[in-house]
Design an enzyme around this catalytic site. Sequence first.
Site, PDB file in Angstrom:
ATOM      1  N   LYS A 297       0.829  -1.202   0.000  1.00  0.00           N
ATOM      2  CA  LYS A 297       0.000   0.000   0.000  1.00  0.00           C
ATOM      3  C   LYS A 297       0.867   1.257   0.000  1.00  0.00           C
ATOM      4  CE  LYS A 297      -3.713  -0.031   2.474  1.00  0.00           C
ATOM      5  NZ  LYS A 297      -4.661   0.026   3.620  1.00  0.00           N
ATOM      6  N   GLU A 303      10.061  -5.966   4.094  1.00  0.00           N
ATOM      7  CA  GLU A 303      10.294  -7.272   3.481  1.00  0.00           C
ATOM      8  C   GLU A 303       9.891  -7.272   2.012  1.00  0.00           C
ATOM      9  OE1 GLU A 303       8.665  -8.046   7.726  1.00  0.00           O
ATOM     10  OE2 GLU A 303       8.361  -6.605   6.091  1.00  0.00           O
ATOM     11  N   GLY A 357      -5.300  -5.001   5.194  1.00  0.00           N
ATOM     12  CA  GLY A 357      -4.567  -5.988   4.404  1.00  0.00           C
ATOM     13  C   GLY A 357      -5.162  -7.373   4.467  1.00  0.00           C
ATOM     14  N   ARG A 358      -5.556  -7.811   5.673  1.00  0.00           N
ATOM     15  CA  ARG A 358      -6.071  -9.174   5.825  1.00  0.00           C
ATOM     16  C   ARG A 358      -7.474  -9.332   5.254  1.00  0.00           C
ATOM     17  NH1 ARG A 358      -5.265  -6.487  10.432  1.00  0.00           N
ATOM     18  NH2 ARG A 358      -6.932  -6.101  11.940  1.00  0.00           N
ATOM     19  N   GLU A 425      -4.825 -11.554  14.045  1.00  0.00           N
ATOM     20  CA  GLU A 425      -4.386 -10.173  13.921  1.00  0.00           C
ATOM     21  C   GLU A 425      -5.532  -9.217  14.231  1.00  0.00           C
ATOM     22  OE1 GLU A 425      -1.135  -8.744  11.042  1.00  0.00           O
ATOM     23  OE2 GLU A 425      -2.979  -8.075  10.063  1.00  0.00           O
ATOM     24  N   HIS A 456      -3.745 -37.635  11.332  1.00  0.00           N
ATOM     25  CA  HIS A 456      -2.494 -38.336  11.638  1.00  0.00           C
ATOM     26  C   HIS A 456      -1.453 -37.372  12.188  1.00  0.00           C
ATOM     27  CE1 HIS A 456      -3.728 -42.169   9.781  1.00  0.00           C
ATOM     28  NE2 HIS A 456      -4.446 -41.375   8.994  1.00  0.00           N
ATOM     29  N   LYS A 581       9.025  -4.758  14.268  1.00  0.00           N
ATOM     30  CA  LYS A 581       9.576  -4.093  13.088  1.00  0.00           C
ATOM     31  C   LYS A 581      10.558  -2.992  13.486  1.00  0.00           C
ATOM     32  CE  LYS A 581       5.529  -4.718  10.069  1.00  0.00           C
ATOM     33  NZ  LYS A 581       4.483  -3.997   9.306  1.00  0.00           N
TER      34      LYS A 581
END
Length: 640
Positions: A297, A303, A357-358, A425, A456, A581
């Site tokens: 954005k 990153e 964002g999510r 979040e 399993h 961060k």
Amino acid sequence: MLSNLKQGLRGTERLSQQGAFQGVPSVPAVPRGAQQPRTTQPTPRTTRVATRVARVPTEPRVDAEKDLTNPLHTFEASTLDMPTGRDVESISDTEEWKALQDHVKEINTTHLRDLLRDERRCMSLIKESEGIYCDLSRQRVTEKTMELLLKLAEKANLREKIEAMFSGEHINSTEDRAALHVATRARRDQSIIVDGRDVVPDVWEVLEKIRDFSNKVRSGEWKGVTGKPLKNVVAIGIGGSFLGPLFVHTALRTEPIAAMESEGRTLRFLANVDPIDVARALKDMNPEETLVVVVSKTFTTAETMLNARTVRKWLIAQLGPDAVAKHMVAVSTNLKLVKEFGIDPENAFGFWDWVGGRYSVCSAVGMLPLALEYGFDLMEDNLPVLLGLMSVWNVSFLGYPARAILPYCQALSKLAPHIQQVSMESNGKGVDINGHPLPFDSGEIDFGEPGTNGQHSFYQLIHQGRVVPCDFIGIVRSQQSVYLKGEIVSNHDELMSNFFAQADALAYGKPPEQLRSENVPDFLIPHKTFTGNRPSISVMLPACTARTVGQILALYEHRVAVQGFIWGINSFDQWGVELGKVLASKVRSTMHQSRTKSRTVSITDGFNYSTTRMMNKYLEGKTQMLYPEGHDTFPVDLLP
């Protein structure tokens, strides 16, 4: 194909904004041995919804004026008097909350194997809406539980909060923003006002731009710098810019129509700053045929931008400096930094600060890479309140902090990681919306795996260890059908046999008396006993298509919002991700100084003894890599 995804999201949201959803008629409370009382079933009615009306059949139910689970009970379009929050009491201080706390003792005298004997109770807790079949009968609830939860929802002003979200009010108070991701899937003829402006035309302007661009790329009209068509896409982004689109891509890649639309094309995601992820994303990719989508954005995400610079270097090294203009596009609102990076601002696709964002799958964040892979047309209904109330009950009253998301469909394998972010979040908060410490537990620890893989792996714990409420998700028609002659069921039937069995195994368990009747040795009985009484929800979708993927996304997104509204927290900020961060920036600067000045890290750099020692241990092991006189090295070149 993307339009189908949006239709599924809109369908579930149509129910979401109408109030609280497909209902719970009056359900008889059934302590063991008790006789069921008679219940009344008034005639259902409909009311008006602010932006869209759904005419959906409903079951008989309790009084519509009080029934928050009625899918047809809608909100009047009006100005809402929302609490300012300063002097509002905590929801846990209310009589409604305390009544639920007292009710836990009553619930602890019941067992699911007894509750499930009551067919009327089960029928009232099985809901069907917009093709979604949802069975809540294996939750530890009675009629009284549901009545108390609905009263809690009313006390928490759930109706008003849902309406405020759909109306574009600034419900994200800590950032003074709307939380209006629903606008990204609005119909063209809708009107949604944010800060006095109708944002729907803006949304559709971006969507049309995505449609035109993706059609040009897919048809070969848009070519790379060497004249070759672009068949490969690498989407660079992290968090919500990665997990949601990855989930949708994984869900659709084996769906027959989607597979046909994406034939000959490749879509990969690059999220982790770890160079291993770069190597895997670029391995065997021909740069001449590769388009890179950088999703950030602000165009400052550390990153993402390091990965973008790395891939830009890879393109330039292979194709020359002119490659950036033809092989890189951006999803961002910061056109200045996009241009400085070398990407033509005309090739930037915008989104807005009211899209978290999510929650951004249906913005350009998800729509651009998915449209490039599957075509725009593939990617284009209220159960969330009920599910949200179940989560509040399980977490805050029954004391179950975790939830397992268990899709019995390999195509939904990335659902749990995506919902991890959406839920944890959003609701992983320690204070309420007014900044006061929460006096109760909120949020859920989400995890999951597709069945039967999870069986399993961690099912041992959920059957005989901690109690973990489970969401079982099944599909009626598989994307890929396999049946072998001589087998008693098809492969998909075998999978779904486990889907049906596991929920009952958790609910009923296996008591010692049954084990003794089977002549199990006494010393093994404690080890083979299953206590049962472990709650779950079962959801079935008719198929795994773009539309139903959109439905399941909206179901979970709004479920999370409902939980946050009840708890009185802000589900739309994420300050918890910031501190790490900031500290990483300090580490980065110190590491650079250590490299360039050939010195070790010392206590005077401001780190504690443990971190100082660990950083030096790390740097000692990499002395062969000297900065800044090195040269560009790409992990993809190092892989065999």
